[in-house]
Write a protein that holds these residues in place. Structure first.
Motif, PDB file in Angstrom:
ATOM      1  N   LYS A 173     112.919   8.624 -44.380  1.00  0.00           N
ATOM      2  CA  LYS A 173     113.858   7.759 -45.091  1.00  0.00           C
ATOM      3  C   LYS A 173     113.164   6.488 -45.569  1.00  0.00           C
ATOM      4  N   GLN A 174     112.318   5.926 -44.706  1.00  0.00           N
ATOM      5  CA  GLN A 174     111.598   4.715 -45.082  1.00  0.00           C
ATOM      6  C   GLN A 174     110.598   4.992 -46.191  1.00  0.00           C
ATOM      7  N   ALA A 175     110.028   6.194 -46.203  1.00  0.00           N
ATOM      8  CA  ALA A 175     109.076   6.547 -47.263  1.00  0.00           C
ATOM      9  C   ALA A 175     109.764   6.502 -48.624  1.00  0.00           C
ATOM     10  N   SER A 176     111.029   6.954 -48.678  1.00  0.00           N
ATOM     11  CA  SER A 176     111.745   6.906 -49.950  1.00  0.00           C
ATOM     12  C   SER A 176     112.076   5.472 -50.339  1.00  0.00           C
ATOM     13  N   THR A 177     112.265   4.594 -49.333  1.00  0.00           N
ATOM     14  CA  THR A 177     112.549   3.179 -49.607  1.00  0.00           C
ATOM     15  C   THR A 177     111.316   2.455 -50.130  1.00  0.00           C
ATOM     16  N   LEU A 178     110.171   2.730 -49.522  1.00  0.00           N
ATOM     17  CA  LEU A 178     108.932   2.033 -49.890  1.00  0.00           C
ATOM     18  C   LEU A 178     108.194   2.706 -51.047  1.00  0.00           C
ATOM     19  N   LYS A 179     108.646   3.871 -51.430  1.00  0.00           N
ATOM     20  CA  LYS A 179     108.009   4.571 -52.546  1.00  0.00           C
ATOM     21  C   LYS A 179     108.237   3.787 -53.838  1.00  0.00           C
ATOM     22  N   PRO A 180     107.256   3.654 -54.727  1.00  0.00           N
ATOM     23  CA  PRO A 180     105.944   4.307 -54.676  1.00  0.00           C
ATOM     24  C   PRO A 180     104.842   3.386 -54.163  1.00  0.00           C
ATOM     25  N   THR A 191     103.496   4.027 -61.448  1.00  0.00           N
ATOM     26  CA  THR A 191     104.178   3.562 -60.231  1.00  0.00           C
ATOM     27  C   THR A 191     104.553   2.084 -60.319  1.00  0.00           C
ATOM     28  N   SER A 192     103.819   1.312 -61.115  1.00  0.00           N
ATOM     29  CA  SER A 192     104.146  -0.109 -61.253  1.00  0.00           C
ATOM     30  C   SER A 192     105.260  -0.337 -62.270  1.00  0.00           C
ATOM     31  N   VAL A 228     103.178  12.878 -61.644  1.00  0.00           N
ATOM     32  CA  VAL A 228     101.990  12.022 -61.746  1.00  0.00           C
ATOM     33  C   VAL A 228     101.618  11.506 -60.367  1.00  0.00           C
ATOM     34  N   LEU A 229     102.617  11.104 -59.615  1.00  0.00           N
ATOM     35  CA  LEU A 229     102.407  10.589 -58.260  1.00  0.00           C
ATOM     36  C   LEU A 229     101.741  11.648 -57.384  1.00  0.00           C
ATOM     37  N   ARG A 230     102.224  12.888 -57.486  1.00  0.00           N
ATOM     38  CA  ARG A 230     101.696  13.964 -56.651  1.00  0.00           C
ATOM     39  C   ARG A 230     100.250  14.295 -57.031  1.00  0.00           C
ATOM     40  N   VAL A 231      99.998  14.413 -58.320  1.00  0.00           N
ATOM     41  CA  VAL A 231      98.653  14.798 -58.774  1.00  0.00           C
ATOM     42  C   VAL A 231      97.635  13.710 -58.453  1.00  0.00           C
ATOM     43  N   GLY A 232      98.056  12.452 -58.550  1.00  0.00           N
ATOM     44  CA  GLY A 232      97.104  11.362 -58.376  1.00  0.00           C
ATOM     45  C   GLY A 232      96.969  10.821 -56.982  1.00  0.00           C
ATOM     46  N   SER A 233      97.817  11.286 -56.041  1.00  0.00           N
ATOM     47  CA  SER A 233      97.853  10.659 -54.720  1.00  0.00           C
ATOM     48  C   SER A 233      97.159  11.453 -53.635  1.00  0.00           C
ATOM     49  N   SER A 234      96.500  12.535 -53.989  1.00  0.00           N
ATOM     50  CA  SER A 234      95.852  13.353 -52.970  1.00  0.00           C
ATOM     51  C   SER A 234      94.536  13.905 -53.490  1.00  0.00           C
ATOM     52  N   ALA A 235      93.642  14.187 -52.546  1.00  0.00           N
ATOM     53  CA  ALA A 235      92.385  14.828 -52.907  1.00  0.00           C
ATOM     54  C   ALA A 235      92.441  16.324 -52.635  1.00  0.00           C
ATOM     55  N   ASP A 236      93.539  16.790 -52.024  1.00  0.00           N
ATOM     56  CA  ASP A 236      93.712  18.202 -51.691  1.00  0.00           C
ATOM     57  C   ASP A 236      94.396  18.915 -52.861  1.00  0.00           C
TER      58      ASP A 236
END
Length: 523
Positions: free
Chosen positions: A262-269, A440-441, A454-462
């Motif tokens: 729940k907090q992740a959705s609040t602090l996202k992105p 994100t800004s 965009v968030l998914r593609v750019g936020s991980s190296a996997d």
């Protein structure tokens, strides 16, 4: 500390490319900007700098000790907790007080091996502390412990901002001579700061945590924290009442995990993830603070009858004062190290297996703390991407330094050199990080589903995580990557605004490179 014959190298090829850019540009810029570039070069060869931020009493210093694996950061309120402390690798353990005028003074460790709470110097003249430790964790990670946000005095706020780069750049020239090769305040702020941030929260994410996290500049040149370089930790997870979280089914850790989501959705992105952790338990188990005497005391408690034991666990006061063969002072010590949740966890483990050794019990407590998940995310988000994070932060610093010079020609030369660098295929990760930051800004508005992508593609190296298909066979990943590459190329040409089109071209290229990588692996 490195010697002249053992100079540290940039984190990877992207950092090396930015370092080469700085070296080439130095003769073409003013002495002041060149001095800034030298600082950027130094930082590119240094370990990734991670600031631990959060509100007062969120348990930041306890988590710092757990991450380092040594109780060295003071956790009680004192002068040192009002200062920024940088923990970095050194061949000799020592702490230095750094004064505002640049002077340094060695600070002896206290008898328990920690940094003393009180400095015994003129506190108002102190800038920050530098702690050098012979610690393997710090070889590729510098950890910066910061004062808690929310109840700092003005001087502590100023020190934190200056060292971490959060201070607003001054608009007026500070009056230094044009030919000076010293950094002015604006330039110094442009290259100061951490490159990534661990933001510590407790049960309630306040409405202004978004602003607090944004203000806590996570990268050089005032690049704000984002999913590329920020993780939030839900600390003190054991204090969450399971009945207060729907779906927890009475389980504390499940309640903490649900609350973290729940907090992740609040602090996202602003952050890549929110991870529950019990800092006190992690510190005690990881730093050697949990002893065989503690294990013996817990073993004695495990032999109590159920009625007595459950009564003692009702509150900390009852636990320490109830009539029991384990001395009250011992129980107070256990409470300080493990709290009631850790004590219950240890006793439950001993009741299941009375033959558990002290070492096995320590590992049980460490597993219960959630520290392994934190370290796993640190590796995935920070260490695995240190090259890109550092290179992006360095480019932001280079841009800010050129802008601060006030010379249009110099600014254009730097801009052109950066564009040449970013045009190279191997530098596409930097383009992707830039696009992610724009989206994100809010600088580039995107429909919510596309912003998520965009968030998914750019936020991980996997690759599996980038495609949202973790665990799927390579053939499916390859087909999906090619499909999305085509879609984003079409979107860039038809229907996108000019700003969206620039982002779309970057995302198209990212998918295409993923497809190429999967093909090469298959071949």
């Amino acid at each position: 500390m490195t010697t002249a014959t053992d100079q540290p190298q940039p984190a990877g090829p992207l950092s090396a490319a930015v370092a080469n850019l700085c070296t080439r540009l130095q003769p073409q810029v003013s002495a002041r900007t060149a001095a800034g570039f030298r600082e950027v070069l130094r930082r590119l060869s240094a370990p990734l700098q991670v600031a631990v931020a959060g509100r007062i009493k969120s348990g930041k210093s306890t988590l710092v000790n757990a991450l380092i694996g040594r109780r060295v950061a003071p956790t009680d309120v004192g002068e040192c907790t009002r200062l920024v402390t940088r923990f970095q690798y050194g061949t000799v353990d020592r702490v230095e007080i750094v004064f505002d005028d640049g002077r340094k003074q060695v600070l002896p460790f206290s008898a328990d091996g920690m940094i003393p709470n009180d400095l015994e110097v003129d506190f108002d003249k102190v800038s920050h502390l530098e702690a050098y430790l012979t610690n393997a964790v710090l070889r590729d990670l510098t950890v910066i412990d910061t004062p808690g946000l929310g109840s700092l005095d003005a001087a502590s706020v100023r020190r934190t901002e200056q060292l971490l780069g959060a201070a607003k750049h001054r608009k007026e020239d500070d009056g230094e001579e044009e030919g000076s090769d010293e950094l002015d305040d604006t330039s110094r702020n442009a290259v100061a700061g951490a490159e990534a941030v661990l933001y510590v929260v407790t049960q309630g994410v306040r409405a202004d945590d978004q602003q607090a996290l944004a203000a806590f500049t996570a990268a050089t040149a005032s690049r704000e924290a984002g999913p590329v370089n920020a993780i939030a930790l839900l600390n003190k997870a054991d204090t969450i009442a399971p009945e207060s979280v729907a779906g927890a089914d009475g389980d504390v850790w499940r309640a903490a995990s649900l609350l973290a989501e729940k907090q992740a959705s609040t602090l996202k992105p602003r952050v890549a993830d929110v991870i529950p952790v019990i800092g006190l338990l992690a510190e005690s188990a990881e730093s050697g603070n949990f002893t065989s005497a503690d294990a013996d005391a817990l073993r004695s408690l495990s032999k109590l009858d159920d009625a007595t034991w459950e009564t003692m666990l009702m509150s900390a006061d009852i636990f320490t004062t109830w009539d029991c063969e384990v001395p009250e002072g011992t129980r107070v010590r256990l409470l300080e190290k493990l709290d009631l949740y850790g004590i219950r966890t240890a006793v439950d483990a001993l009741r299941r297996d009375p033959e558990l050794t002290a070492g096995a019990l320590r590992r049980t407590l460490l597993n219960a703390s959630g520290l392994s998940s934190v370290r796993g995310r640190l590796d995935a988000v920070f260490r695995a991407r240190a090259d890109g994070i550092k290179a992006a932060a360095a480019l932001a610093s280079v841009t800010a330094l050129a802008h601060a010079s006030g010379d249009p020609g110099e600014r254009q030369r730097v801009h052109d050199a950066i564009e040449v660098l970013l045009a190279k295929p191997e530098a596409h990760q930097l383009r992707l990080l830039e696009a992610l930051t724009l989206v994100t800004s809010g600088a580039v508005a995107m429909p919510e589903d596309l912003a998520e992508e965009v968030l998914r593609v750019g936020s991980s190296a996997d690759i599996g995580e980038q495609l949202g298909m973790k665990g799927r066979p390579p053939r499916e990943l390859s087909a999906y990557a090619l499909e999305r590459a085509g879609w984003w190329r079409s979107f860039a040409s038809f229907g996108a605004t000019p700003a969206q089109s620039r982002v779309a071209h970057v995302v198209h290229r990212a998918y295409f490179l993923i497809w190429q990588q999967l093909r090469e692996q298959a071949g």
